[in-house]
Design an enzyme around this catalytic site. Structure first.
Site, PDB file in Angstrom:
ATOM      1  N   LYS A  11       8.026  -1.458   3.023  1.00  0.00           N
ATOM      2  CA  LYS A  11       8.138  -2.480   1.972  1.00  0.00           C
ATOM      3  C   LYS A  11       6.965  -2.378   1.015  1.00  0.00           C
ATOM      4  O   LYS A  11       5.910  -1.833   1.368  1.00  0.00           O
ATOM      5  CB  LYS A  11       8.179  -3.898   2.569  1.00  0.00           C
ATOM      6  CG  LYS A  11       6.933  -4.327   3.375  1.00  0.00           C
ATOM      7  CD  LYS A  11       5.786  -4.910   2.583  1.00  0.00           C
ATOM      8  CE  LYS A  11       4.586  -5.250   3.444  1.00  0.00           C
ATOM      9  NZ  LYS A  11       3.319  -5.373   2.736  1.00  0.00           N
ATOM     10  N   PRO A  95       2.812   5.954   5.750  1.00  0.00           N
ATOM     11  CA  PRO A  95       1.400   6.015   6.144  1.00  0.00           C
ATOM     12  C   PRO A  95       1.001   4.801   7.001  1.00  0.00           C
ATOM     13  O   PRO A  95       1.566   3.720   6.850  1.00  0.00           O
ATOM     14  CB  PRO A  95       0.649   6.012   4.815  1.00  0.00           C
ATOM     15  CG  PRO A  95       1.641   6.130   3.746  1.00  0.00           C
ATOM     16  CD  PRO A  95       3.012   5.924   4.304  1.00  0.00           C
ATOM     17  N   SER A 104       5.168  -2.773  11.415  1.00  0.00           N
ATOM     18  CA  SER A 104       6.017  -3.974  11.503  1.00  0.00           C
ATOM     19  C   SER A 104       7.486  -3.590  11.398  1.00  0.00           C
ATOM     20  O   SER A 104       8.339  -4.110  12.133  1.00  0.00           O
ATOM     21  CB  SER A 104       5.692  -4.949  10.369  1.00  0.00           C
ATOM     22  OG  SER A 104       4.355  -5.361  10.467  1.00  0.00           O
ATOM     23  N   SER A 105       7.777  -2.664  10.494  1.00  0.00           N
ATOM     24  CA  SER A 105       9.149  -2.212  10.320  1.00  0.00           C
ATOM     25  C   SER A 105       9.649  -1.488  11.572  1.00  0.00           C
ATOM     26  O   SER A 105      10.779  -1.691  12.015  1.00  0.00           O
ATOM     27  CB  SER A 105       9.229  -1.286   9.108  1.00  0.00           C
ATOM     28  OG  SER A 105      10.465  -0.649   9.071  1.00  0.00           O
ATOM     29  N   ASP A 137       4.765  -9.700   9.193  1.00  0.00           N
ATOM     30  CA  ASP A 137       5.666  -8.931   8.317  1.00  0.00           C
ATOM     31  C   ASP A 137       6.945  -8.468   9.018  1.00  0.00           C
ATOM     32  O   ASP A 137       7.789  -7.840   8.384  1.00  0.00           O
ATOM     33  CB  ASP A 137       4.948  -7.659   7.816  1.00  0.00           C
ATOM     34  CG  ASP A 137       4.005  -7.943   6.665  1.00  0.00           C
ATOM     35  OD1 ASP A 137       4.094  -9.034   6.072  1.00  0.00           O
ATOM     36  OD2 ASP A 137       3.177  -7.068   6.379  1.00  0.00           O
TER      37      ASP A 137
HETATM   38  O1  C5P Z   1       0.430 -11.102  11.542  1.00  0.00           O
HETATM   39  P1  C5P Z   1      -0.394  -9.874  11.563  1.00  0.00           P
HETATM   40  O2  C5P Z   1      -0.715  -9.426  12.967  1.00  0.00           O
HETATM   41  O3  C5P Z   1       0.170  -8.757  10.749  1.00  0.00           O
HETATM   42  O4  C5P Z   1      -1.757 -10.264  10.879  1.00  0.00           O
HETATM   43  C1  C5P Z   1      -2.936  -9.496  11.017  1.00  0.00           C
HETATM   44  C2  C5P Z   1      -4.120 -10.314  10.570  1.00  0.00           C
HETATM   45  O5  C5P Z   1      -4.067 -10.565   9.158  1.00  0.00           O
HETATM   46  C3  C5P Z   1      -4.203 -11.696  11.202  1.00  0.00           C
HETATM   47  O6  C5P Z   1      -4.877 -11.653  12.412  1.00  0.00           O
HETATM   48  C4  C5P Z   1      -4.973 -12.500  10.137  1.00  0.00           C
HETATM   49  O7  C5P Z   1      -6.359 -12.249  10.239  1.00  0.00           O
HETATM   50  C5  C5P Z   1      -4.506 -11.868   8.841  1.00  0.00           C
HETATM   51  N1  C5P Z   1      -3.389 -12.635   8.228  1.00  0.00           N
HETATM   52  C6  C5P Z   1      -3.659 -13.863   7.634  1.00  0.00           C
HETATM   53  N2  C5P Z   1      -2.624 -14.581   7.084  1.00  0.00           N
HETATM   54  C7  C5P Z   1      -1.370 -14.099   7.055  1.00  0.00           C
HETATM   55  C8  C5P Z   1      -1.084 -12.848   7.650  1.00  0.00           C
HETATM   56  C9  C5P Z   1      -2.127 -12.141   8.223  1.00  0.00           C
HETATM   57  O8  C5P Z   1      -4.805 -14.327   7.604  1.00  0.00           O
HETATM   58  N3  C5P Z   1      -0.398 -14.815   6.516  1.00  0.00           N
END
Ligand code: C5P
Length: 285
Positions: A11, A95, A104-105, A137
């Site tokens: 994405k 990448p 995530s995908s 995501d």
């Molecule tokens: O959800 P995900 O594991 O992809 O997020 C990785 C990090 O990115 C989280 O631990 C957080 O520090 C940050 N994040 C955030 N707010 C979001 C998505 C991600 O602060 N909406």
């Protein structure tokens, strides 16, 4: 033993507004996702060993329990008491740690794929619940749509209708950027904040590419540039080469130029220096 091959697309974020910090450590977002034609291929094969094993063409992808794909498979295996094991083979084209949500995908593709392979009978709502546990995501990819609005952490998905088929040249510098580090650098400006997503949405609905180009934005850009000030040069390079508009995707480092057509993307690609970055011509999927 039964097996299944699935495609797992990347994405870009056409727009990303950060609304504020949340008590759970995340940030409240409003973002517009676009599914693009850059994709990995994943083969899922049931095996008798009972173990989950990951093979991947990319040396830096973790092969054990840290991989989101492993977590996705383990959750379903445990919740549905599946005794069979699983061989997961990932052919990586997206990448890694690049703002294109490849991991995530992949996790969403494995959730949907195992739902079919193991005949779990999960509906979209249940798959979205599993996806949300894995990362912010992941849920977008459970929906089979080209464009969607993401709210909450990014995991609350509203599909968006648009006649647009967009073309982009994506430039991904050969460095990894970690989402957590980028968010940690963010200096939230909550007064006079522009609602960029709402500005962009009518242009997307109409498929008005020129005005859409003027509305691309990403609130994470200052945080990305504070970590890598040299990436400002890439943005200028893409604009000088003739992109309609240029924007970072997610938490970077991928940066994309919105262009008029596939040919326009090829023309731009010919002008980019490919020593420090991977370059991809992609369209809306
Ligand atoms: O959800 P995900 O594991 O992809 O997020 C990785 C990090 O990115 C989280 O631990 C957080 O520090 C940050 N994040 C955030 N707010 C979001 C998505 C991600 O602060 N909406």
């Amino acid at each position: 033993m039964p097996h299944l091959t699935v495609h797992s697309s990347a994405k870009v974020n056409l727009c990303l507004d950060v609304l504020g910090a949340r008590p759970d450590g995340y940030h409240e977002l409003r973002t517009v996702f676009e599914r693009i034609s850059l994709a990995d291929t994943i083969t899922l094969k049931s095996v008798k060993t009972g173990k989950i094993t990951i093979h991947c063409s990319h040396p830096h992808v973790p092969k054990g329990p840290k991989n989101l794909v492993y977590k996705a498979a383990l959750m379903l295996k445990q919740d549905f008491s599946i005794s069979a094991g699983l061989d997961i083979n990932i052919i990586k084209n997206i990448p890694v740690a690049a703002g294109l949500a490849g991991g995530s995908s992949n996790a969403a593709a494995v959730l949907s794929g195992l739902n079919r392979l193991w005949r779990l009978g999960l509906g979209q709502k249940e798959l979205v619940n599993y996806a949300s546990c894995l990362g912010s995501d992941v849920a977008f990819f459970v929906y089979d749509v080209s464009f969607a609005l993401g709210t909450g952490r990014g995991e609350i998905i509203t599909p968006l209708k648009s006649p647009a088929k967009l073309w982009h040249l994506i430039v991904t510098p050969k460095v990894k950027m970690y989402t957590r580090e980028v968010f940690a650098r963010l200096k939230l400006k909550l007064t006079n904040k522009k609602d960029n997503v709402n500005i962009l949405l009518p242009f997307l609905r109409k498929g008005d590419v020129c005005r859409l180009a003027g509305a691309l934005s990403n609130d994470l850009e200052p945080a990305i540039l504070s970590l890598r000030p040299d990436f400002a040069y890439l943005k200028e390079k893409l604009l000088d080469a003739g992109a309609l508009s240029v924007c970072f995707s997610g938490s970077g480092p991928s940066i994309y130029g919105l262009v008029r057509s596939q040919q326009h993307a090829f023309d731009l690609r010919a002008r980019m220096d490919k020593r420090f970055a991977q370059v991809f011509v992609v369209s809306t999927l």
